[in-house]
Design a protein around this motif. Structure first.
Motif, short mmCIF file in Angstrom:
data_model
loop_
_atom_site.label_atom_id
_atom_site.label_comp_id
_atom_site.label_asym_id
_atom_site.label_seq_id
_atom_site.Cartn_x
_atom_site.Cartn_y
_atom_site.Cartn_z
N ASP A 39 0.60 -1.18 -0.11
CA ASP A 39 0.06 0.03 -0.04
C ASP A 39 0.96 1.29 0.01
O ASP A 39 0.39 2.19 -0.74
N THR A 40 1.96 0.96 0.86
CA THR A 40 2.91 2.42 0.89
C THR A 40 3.48 2.63 -0.50
O THR A 40 3.49 3.66 -0.99
N LEU A 41 4.13 1.37 -1.23
CA LEU A 41 4.71 1.74 -2.35
C LEU A 41 3.66 2.25 -3.45
O LEU A 41 4.16 3.18 -4.29
N LEU A 42 2.74 1.72 -3.38
CA LEU A 42 1.51 2.06 -4.46
C LEU A 42 1.05 3.35 -4.13
O LEU A 42 0.99 4.03 -5.09
N SER A 74 12.24 6.87 -0.57
CA SER A 74 11.38 6.04 -0.03
C SER A 74 11.24 4.94 -0.59
O SER A 74 11.09 3.60 0.02
N MET A 75 10.94 4.96 -1.95
CA MET A 75 10.48 3.77 -2.67
C MET A 75 11.61 2.81 -2.78
O MET A 75 11.52 1.61 -2.84
N CYS A 76 13.01 3.42 -3.14
CA CYS A 76 14.17 2.34 -3.35
C CYS A 76 14.51 1.85 -2.02
O CYS A 76 14.77 0.59 -1.87
N GLY A 77 14.21 2.42 -0.72
CA GLY A 77 14.41 1.85 0.48
C GLY A 77 13.55 0.72 0.78
O GLY A 77 13.83 0.05 1.82
N MET A 78 12.66 0.51 0.08
CA MET A 78 11.51 -0.72 0.33
C MET A 78 11.81 -1.90 -0.63
O MET A 78 11.45 -2.86 -0.29
N LEU A 79 12.68 -1.69 -1.58
CA LEU A 79 12.95 -2.71 -2.60
C LEU A 79 14.10 -3.53 -2.11
O LEU A 79 15.30 -3.09 -1.92
N TYR A 92 18.71 -3.11 1.23
CA TYR A 92 17.56 -2.58 0.18
C TYR A 92 18.33 -1.57 -0.28
O TYR A 92 19.43 -0.91 -0.34
N LEU A 93 17.72 -1.31 -1.72
CA LEU A 93 18.16 -0.29 -2.80
C LEU A 93 18.13 1.11 -2.01
O LEU A 93 17.14 1.52 -1.05
N GLN A 94 19.40 1.83 -2.52
CA GLN A 94 19.34 2.85 -1.99
C GLN A 94 19.36 4.06 -3.29
O GLN A 94 20.07 3.80 -4.08
N PHE A 95 18.51 5.11 -2.92
CA PHE A 95 18.39 6.20 -4.08
C PHE A 95 19.82 6.61 -4.34
O PHE A 95 20.03 7.13 -5.58
N THR A 96 20.44 7.12 -3.46
CA THR A 96 21.71 7.83 -3.64
C THR A 96 22.96 6.59 -4.57
O THR A 96 23.74 7.07 -5.14
N ASP A 97 22.59 5.41 -4.56
CA ASP A 97 23.36 4.36 -5.41
C ASP A 97 22.88 4.47 -6.90
O ASP A 97 23.49 3.99 -7.77
N ILE A 98 21.84 5.03 -7.14
CA ILE A 98 21.15 5.17 -8.59
C ILE A 98 20.77 6.57 -9.09
O ILE A 98 20.40 6.59 -10.30
#
Length: 158
Positions: A39-42, A74-79, A92-98
């Motif tokens: 739900d949060t990701l959506l 936030s989305m990346c940190g959930m993946l 978990y994926l980090q936005f700063t890495d992409i």
């Protein structure tokens, strides 16, 4: 304290993954988020799509917006990244890495039909994250597109 839903993820089989290239040139496989976080990701995907439509798909304008970067983070940190770290804790994926590969950001979060090589698109299709999670991307996108058209039509008639 670690989120119990995230901790138990590493014990589950991985059914479908998505390859994500990091800014350092390496790649990782990310899997779907835990069901408890869907739900949060959506909700985050929904808000990003609204901003994407409002910005006419101009990613530079969006990336300059702190709120958009926060949502992407936030989305990346959930993946979850497939595989265990050396500590055994899930990663978990980090936005700063992409964050520097804007072309990849478009296909991951905004428009799956974006041609990363030619840097153009002829259509809008579900983002890779939306496809991975079976989100109603087209319904959400069309809703915001219709709202934008109505606003523009109203402005013209005023």
């Amino acid at each position: 304290m670690a989120d119990p839903a995230k901790k138990t993820y590493q014990n589950k089989p991985v059914y479908k993954t998505l390859t994500v290239t990091l800014d350092n040139g390496s790649s990782v496989q990310v899997a779907r988020v835990a069901v408890s976080e869907l739900d949060t990701l959506l909700e985050l995907q929904d808000r990003l799509l609204q901003k994407y439509v409002e910005a006419n798909g101009m990613l530079g304008t969006m990336i300059a917006n702190e709120d958009v970067r926060s949502q992407l983070s936030s989305m990346c940190g959930m993946l979850p990244i497939v595989g265990k770290s050396s500590s055994g804790e899930p990663q978990y994926l980090q936005f700063t890495d992409i964050q520097d590969n804007w072309e990849q950001l478009v296909t991951l979060f905004f428009n799956g039909s974006f041609d990363e090589e030619e840097r153009e698109f002829t259509d809008v299709t579900p983002s890779k994250i939306s496809r991975l999670h079976f989100f109603p991307f087209q319904t959400l996108f069309n809703k915001y597109l219709e709202e934008k058209r109505e606003q523009e039509s109203k402005k013209k008639s005023d």
